[in-house]
Design an enzyme around this catalytic site. Structure first.
Site, mmCIF file in Angstrom:
data_model
loop_
_atom_site.group_PDB
_atom_site.id
_atom_site.type_symbol
_atom_site.label_atom_id
_atom_site.label_comp_id
_atom_site.label_asym_id
_atom_site.label_seq_id
_atom_site.Cartn_x
_atom_site.Cartn_y
_atom_site.Cartn_z
ATOM 1 N N GLU A 199 0.849 -1.187 0.000
ATOM 2 C CA GLU A 199 0.000 0.000 0.000
ATOM 3 C C GLU A 199 0.884 1.236 0.000
ATOM 4 O O GLU A 199 1.743 1.400 0.870
ATOM 5 C CB GLU A 199 -0.929 0.013 1.212
ATOM 6 C CG GLU A 199 -1.953 1.127 1.161
ATOM 7 C CD GLU A 199 -2.971 1.047 2.278
ATOM 8 O OE1 GLU A 199 -3.810 1.959 2.359
ATOM 9 O OE2 GLU A 199 -2.909 0.084 3.067
ATOM 10 N N LEU A 200 0.681 2.111 -0.942
ATOM 11 C CA LEU A 200 1.568 3.240 -1.187
ATOM 12 C C LEU A 200 1.690 4.149 0.029
ATOM 13 O O LEU A 200 0.709 4.662 0.558
ATOM 14 C CB LEU A 200 1.058 4.028 -2.391
ATOM 15 C CG LEU A 200 1.965 5.127 -2.930
ATOM 16 C CD1 LEU A 200 3.296 4.545 -3.382
ATOM 17 C CD2 LEU A 200 1.280 5.834 -4.087
ATOM 18 N N ASP A 201 2.939 4.350 0.481
ATOM 19 C CA ASP A 201 3.263 5.259 1.586
ATOM 20 C C ASP A 201 2.463 4.971 2.853
ATOM 21 O O ASP A 201 2.100 5.889 3.590
ATOM 22 C CB ASP A 201 3.035 6.723 1.162
ATOM 23 C CG ASP A 201 4.124 7.212 0.235
ATOM 24 O OD1 ASP A 201 5.195 6.575 0.183
ATOM 25 O OD2 ASP A 201 3.910 8.230 -0.441
ATOM 26 N N ALA A 202 2.195 3.699 3.108
ATOM 27 C CA ALA A 202 1.393 3.340 4.282
ATOM 28 C C ALA A 202 2.105 2.345 5.186
ATOM 29 O O ALA A 202 1.493 1.776 6.085
ATOM 30 C CB ALA A 202 0.045 2.762 3.829
#
Length: 270
Positions: A212-215
């Site tokens: 999950e992008l930038d998570a």
């Protein structure tokens, strides 16, 4: 749990230590157990991935040169082709560190990337991913971005984001750094947007990369105060400085085994 102790190879041989801690980890069903003796064990092998922006890359290289980062750099990989006379290339050549340019126009390059990093212990993304908020789930592949330069001309560059398939195949930790201007200031030139909005605090976040992008779990965060006295140049300089400091501190904490992931998306940093 993190334990730090004085190592005595006569009373407790290194090989026996590994065996004993392995038994303990099995006894308590530990998800992961790492034992390191910094003066004896090899340094972590790391590959650095960077795009065109190089403030984090340059800071990382000089920090390594000065012995501040306990790692061995196996290579630098970029989707930006730097000329042979650039200061980064000259630095790498002096120290015998390979530089690999992987053009982002071909989707198959992740297989090459995986081959280049297969013998590393973890990866550092020194502003390699410069994501755009396209969708909540992981963005797979490559996205061509267009942004206007300060002179108004059109500049195109490729944004290369590691896919979930790559992360699963690599199977080791990946550490990323990004500015703290998201999600408020999306799209091109977030620093200019934030400056125009008159924000008073800027920052940076270093975290583990997940699908999950930038998570991913956060390792380190830093903030810096800005004011009406700053112009755009000093505003950007402060933003880049805090990114460099945040990434360096995160890597140092990670190499010293002071970062402990827990639950689904959290860390304890001792």
């Amino acid at each position: 749990m993190c334990i730090e102790f004085i190592f005595d190879p006569i009373k407790w041989p290194r090989e026996q230590m590994d065996e004993d801690f392995f038994k303990l980890s099995k006894m308590f069903n530990a998800m992961r157990s790492v034992v390191r003796v910094p003066d004896i064990d090899p340094k972590y092998k790391v590959a650095v991935l960077a795009s065109k922006q190089e403030h984090c890359l340059v800071d990382f290289l000089y920090g390594w040169q000065e012995g501040k980062l306990p790692v061995e750099i196996t290579c630098v990989i970029s989707n930006h082709d730097r000329g042979p006379n650039s200061h980064v290339i000259r630095f790498l050549e002096r120290h015998g560190i390979p530089y690999h340019y992987l053009c982002a126009k071909e989707n198959e390059r992740e297989e090459e990337l995986l081959e280049l990093v297969q013998n590393t212990d973890f990866l550092v993304l020194a502003r390699y991913m410069q994501p755009v908020p396209l969708q909540k789930e992981a963005y797979l592949g490559y996205k061509l971005l267009e942004s206007l330069s300060s002179k108004g001309s059109l500049t195109s560059y490729f944004n290369m984001i590691l896919s979930g398939k790559f992360l699963r195949s690599y199977g080791k930790d990946v550490i990323n750094i990004h500015h703290g201007l998201l999600p408020s200031f999306k799209g091109g030139k977030p620093a200019k947007q934030a400056f125009d909005a008159g924000v008073k605090l800027i920052g940076a976040t270093s975290h583990f990369v997940t699908e999950e992008l930038d998570a991913g779990p956060i390792i380190e965060q830093m903030v810096e105060r800005v004011s009406h006295r700053d112009n755009l140049r000093t505003f950007v300089q402060k933003s880049e400085d805090v990114e460099k400091q945040c990434l360096a501190k995160a890597i140092k904490s990670y190499c010293e085994l002071r970062v402990l992931p827990y639950e689904m998306n959290k860390t304890v940093v001792f």
